[in-house]
Design an enzyme around this catalytic site. Sequence first.
Site, PDB file in Angstrom:
ATOM      1  N   THR A  91      -7.215  -9.080   9.112  1.00  0.00           N
ATOM      2  CA  THR A  91      -8.025  -8.183   9.939  1.00  0.00           C
ATOM      3  C   THR A  91      -8.648  -7.035   9.162  1.00  0.00           C
ATOM      4  O   THR A  91      -9.513  -6.334   9.697  1.00  0.00           O
ATOM      5  CB  THR A  91      -7.170  -7.577  11.067  1.00  0.00           C
ATOM      6  OG1 THR A  91      -6.085  -6.855  10.485  1.00  0.00           O
ATOM      7  CG2 THR A  91      -6.635  -8.661  11.994  1.00  0.00           C
ATOM      8  N   LYS A  92      -8.244  -6.836   7.908  1.00  0.00           N
ATOM      9  CA  LYS A  92      -8.732  -5.694   7.140  1.00  0.00           C
ATOM     10  C   LYS A  92     -10.228  -5.817   6.843  1.00  0.00           C
ATOM     11  O   LYS A  92     -10.815  -6.905   6.930  1.00  0.00           O
ATOM     12  CB  LYS A  92      -7.957  -5.569   5.825  1.00  0.00           C
ATOM     13  CG  LYS A  92      -6.470  -5.265   6.001  1.00  0.00           C
ATOM     14  CD  LYS A  92      -6.238  -3.895   6.590  1.00  0.00           C
ATOM     15  CE  LYS A  92      -4.797  -3.438   6.491  1.00  0.00           C
ATOM     16  NZ  LYS A  92      -3.861  -4.149   7.368  1.00  0.00           N
ATOM     17  N   THR A  93     -10.830  -4.703   6.470  1.00  0.00           N
ATOM     18  CA  THR A  93     -12.261  -4.693   6.131  1.00  0.00           C
ATOM     19  C   THR A  93     -12.568  -5.731   5.059  1.00  0.00           C
ATOM     20  O   THR A  93     -13.559  -6.456   5.139  1.00  0.00           O
ATOM     21  CB  THR A  93     -12.678  -3.291   5.650  1.00  0.00           C
ATOM     22  OG1 THR A  93     -12.336  -2.333   6.664  1.00  0.00           O
ATOM     23  CG2 THR A  93     -14.169  -3.229   5.379  1.00  0.00           C
ATOM     24  N   PHE A 126      -4.706  -8.260   4.381  1.00  0.00           N
ATOM     25  CA  PHE A 126      -4.351  -8.928   5.633  1.00  0.00           C
ATOM     26  C   PHE A 126      -5.649  -9.319   6.346  1.00  0.00           C
ATOM     27  O   PHE A 126      -6.645  -8.597   6.256  1.00  0.00           O
ATOM     28  CB  PHE A 126      -3.519  -7.973   6.489  1.00  0.00           C
ATOM     29  CG  PHE A 126      -2.944  -8.582   7.727  1.00  0.00           C
ATOM     30  CD1 PHE A 126      -1.828  -9.399   7.652  1.00  0.00           C
ATOM     31  CD2 PHE A 126      -3.522  -8.343   8.963  1.00  0.00           C
ATOM     32  CE1 PHE A 126      -1.289  -9.963   8.801  1.00  0.00           C
ATOM     33  CE2 PHE A 126      -3.002  -8.911  10.117  1.00  0.00           C
ATOM     34  CZ  PHE A 126      -1.881  -9.730  10.034  1.00  0.00           C
TER      35      PHE A 126
END
Length: 372
Positions: free
Chosen positions: A190-192, A188
């Site tokens: 926003t993930k790292t 997704f």
Amino acid sequence: MKVSFYTSQREYLAKKDEFDRAVQSVIEKGNFILGEQVAQFEKGIEQYTGARYAIGVASGTDALTIASDILGFKDGKEVITSPFTFLASASCITKHKGRPVFVDIDEETFALDVNKIEEKINPQTVGILPIHLFDQMADMDRIMDIAQNHQLRVLEDAAEAFGMRWKGKSGQYRHAGTIADFGVFSFFPTKTLGGYGDGGMIVTNDEELGRKAKYYRVHGASKKYHYDFIGYNSRLDTLQAAILNVKLKYIDDAISKREKIAKQYIECLSDCEAVTLPTLKGDQKQVYYVFNILAKNRDQLAEHLAKNEIGYSIYYPRPLHLQPCFSYLGYAKGDFPVAERVSENIIALPIYPEITTDEVEFICKTIKSFYK
């Protein structure tokens, strides 16, 4: 000063030529479904994490759902997990008519309280589903010991844990998701390691589980129109794989920048008595996917941040056992007091590699001004 909770534009503009070339190469070849970039990305994940098998799917939620199906988390069987997590960590069990059994969390790490797991095990229990939340992993030594002693399967929800590593008693660091029977990642945005849309990955070190996962993502087919299982239509998009291949090259730098941002937050807010900062437990390497604090008068603080144009998020405002969709499980308010208390005080501050030190300083000053 306006500070977004997350933005992809800064990263895109910094590496615009690489991203554009990656996307254009997919469009020019027209191989949009399980194209060569997907196989390349899967190989990159195997090399980075040490997993023997990596299978790209359409989302982290699909990864959990498919893995739960294969592991037998269904048909009335019970799986122990946390009430303080995203819906998918439990819905992946209920989708197959399995029964999630919640245990409370550790107040400092927000992970499953491993001391409460064994009291929930009974003849119907088939698995444990730990979640590696926010910036650190659950106690995988204890969880795997319990699973072995009771012959349970383990599914690591590492959707938020890309780059995290657990050392523990093994003496060697092992990447999140690679310790249990299955692990999953979410890509997704926003993930790292995040794409520019949805995407997910199933990882395992077991050849048979890896084979099944590969079949399950294409309707259960071992080859075209030959169906060994009733599977899913869940394939990592080739365009997303192309974007993620670019981002994977820079993942260590991104993790390092997140750590510097987190250290600035910790230094700036350490003298604010109304705020409780993250605590690391266990022999592990953490990654600051999200920077959470526990804050007094959390809702009023959130309003104060919003008035000052500072983005924030609340993970999670209501534990799963109090969600209407899980009312059939029979839980009530007060059953998991730590999860309930944390949900009332937790708030996430902006953290991404491109945020500036001036922006972090402004956020900290704004928080401190609220408590004066």
